[in-house]
Design a protein around this motif. Structure first.
Motif, mmCIF file in Angstrom:
data_model
loop_
_atom_site.group_PDB
_atom_site.id
_atom_site.type_symbol
_atom_site.label_atom_id
_atom_site.label_comp_id
_atom_site.label_asym_id
_atom_site.label_seq_id
_atom_site.Cartn_x
_atom_site.Cartn_y
_atom_site.Cartn_z
ATOM 1 N N ASP A 22 0.825 -1.204 0.000
ATOM 2 C CA ASP A 22 0.000 0.000 0.000
ATOM 3 C C ASP A 22 0.861 1.256 0.000
ATOM 4 O OD1 ASP A 22 -2.225 -1.612 0.026
ATOM 5 O OD2 ASP A 22 -2.691 -1.290 2.153
ATOM 6 N N TYR A 26 0.724 4.470 -2.675
ATOM 7 C CA TYR A 26 0.581 5.873 -2.290
ATOM 8 C C TYR A 26 1.773 6.686 -2.789
ATOM 9 C CZ TYR A 26 -2.889 3.964 0.995
ATOM 10 O OH TYR A 26 -3.954 3.323 1.549
ATOM 11 N N ASN A 29 1.635 7.228 -6.653
ATOM 12 C CA ASN A 29 0.642 8.236 -7.001
ATOM 13 C C ASN A 29 1.131 9.638 -6.659
ATOM 14 O OD1 ASN A 29 -2.328 7.356 -7.890
ATOM 15 N ND2 ASN A 29 -1.463 5.703 -6.653
ATOM 16 N N SER A 30 1.770 9.775 -5.510
ATOM 17 C CA SER A 30 2.289 11.078 -5.087
ATOM 18 C C SER A 30 3.364 11.576 -6.046
ATOM 19 C CB SER A 30 2.865 10.986 -3.669
ATOM 20 O OG SER A 30 1.856 10.711 -2.722
ATOM 21 N N LYS A 48 -4.810 9.707 3.928
ATOM 22 C CA LYS A 48 -4.297 8.406 4.353
ATOM 23 C C LYS A 48 -3.214 8.628 5.405
ATOM 24 C CE LYS A 48 -6.597 5.799 1.361
ATOM 25 N NZ LYS A 48 -7.555 4.736 1.779
ATOM 26 N N HIS A 49 -3.258 7.843 6.475
ATOM 27 C CA HIS A 49 -2.259 7.957 7.544
ATOM 28 C C HIS A 49 -2.176 9.395 8.056
ATOM 29 C CE1 HIS A 49 -1.332 3.976 6.311
ATOM 30 N NE2 HIS A 49 -0.655 4.308 5.232
ATOM 31 N N LEU A 53 -3.139 13.054 0.395
ATOM 32 C CA LEU A 53 -2.523 12.465 -0.792
ATOM 33 C C LEU A 53 -3.397 12.711 -2.006
ATOM 34 C CD1 LEU A 53 -1.555 8.941 0.610
ATOM 35 C CD2 LEU A 53 0.024 10.816 0.138
ATOM 36 N N LEU A 55 -4.549 10.670 -5.427
ATOM 37 C CA LEU A 55 -4.574 9.379 -6.111
ATOM 38 C C LEU A 55 -5.121 9.568 -7.520
ATOM 39 C CD1 LEU A 55 -5.942 6.996 -3.330
ATOM 40 C CD2 LEU A 55 -3.576 7.627 -3.836
ATOM 41 N N ARG A 126 4.008 8.133 7.236
ATOM 42 C CA ARG A 126 3.597 9.509 6.981
ATOM 43 C C ARG A 126 4.822 10.405 6.785
ATOM 44 N NH1 ARG A 126 0.400 9.966 10.824
ATOM 45 N NH2 ARG A 126 1.655 11.023 12.390
ATOM 46 N N LEU A 129 6.121 9.882 3.225
ATOM 47 C CA LEU A 129 5.252 10.523 2.244
ATOM 48 C C LEU A 129 5.400 12.041 2.273
ATOM 49 C CD1 LEU A 129 2.051 8.323 2.702
ATOM 50 C CD2 LEU A 129 3.690 8.237 0.819
#
Length: 216
Positions: A22, A26, A29-30, A48-49, A53, A55, A126, A129
């Motif tokens: 997962d 993410y 996509n980012s 998310k988290h 984000l 998507l 997190r 990301l």
């Protein structure tokens, strides 16, 4: 993710593999959104988290990443996935401009320890990301149409690779710049992240990059 007992989070190999799978979805996509590989309007904003984000809503992107994620899940659970790469390449010549590398170490014996909470793992993810979203401050802008390609590195001596995956050979950037990003660990899987990118030429025309909306 796993079950809980005596106040501890017990993570399984399958649960850990799902977390890594997962995360890559993410992250991919980012990266596609950040670099403008696809138009802004083809992304939807989600949380998310505890992190914002974007998507992709592009059916082709969704199918490609879904197929890739399904396959790496099998290799993660087998403990044979060594690295995932996401390559950003020019559409005209397939020259690699960015190479995002996520190296993976697997410790199957860690499943019984249960020393790390869900919250700790998600906080680390997190952080990765957020670090990815912050790369817009230093990555050279992509001034031409680009495409992407995902590559999986596995132990071929142990895992049978589907024929269609044999073509996924990593391409390198000559004399790249590199930025080491944050990583995370589930105890079973340890993921380290970095990005290689083509150096900007002194005579390149600078195009202002859009500010990332991920942290708004």
């Amino acid at each position: 993710m796993g079950s809980k007992t005596a106040g501890k989070d017990i993570i399984t190999l399958r649960g850990s593999s799902a977390i890594v799978r997962d995360f890559f979805g993410y992250a991919a996509n980012s990266i596609l959104h950040l670099n403008g590989v696809y138009p802004e309007e083809t992304f939807k904003r989600v949380k998310k988290h505890e992190h914002q984000l974007f998507l992709s809503t592009n059916v082709g992107v969704q199918l490609y990443l879904s197929t890739f994620d399904k396959q790496i899940s099998e290799w993660l659970e087998a403990g044979r996935l060594r690295k995932i790469e996401l390559l950003i390449m020019t559409k005209a010549t397939n020259e690699v401009l960015q190479s995002w590398k996520f190296s993976i170490e697997t410790d199957g014996e860690a499943a019984a320890k249960g020393e790390k909470s869900d919250k700790e793992i998600m906080n680390e993810i997190r952080g990765v990301l957020r670090h990815i979203s912050a790369t817009f401050t230093f990555l050279p802008p992509l001034n031409e149409p680009c495409i992407y390609h995902a590559v999986a590195h596995i132990d071929k001596d142990v895992v049978e690779v589907p024929l269609e995956w044999e073509k996924n050979v990593s391409k390198r950037i000559a004399n790249p710049d590199v930025e080491i990003l944050r990583g995370f660990s589930t105890e079973i899987h340890k993921v380290a992240s970095l990005v290689f990118f083509k150096k900007r030429k002194s005579d390149d025309t600078m195009v202002p990059k859009k500010k990332s909306k991920l942290d708004d």
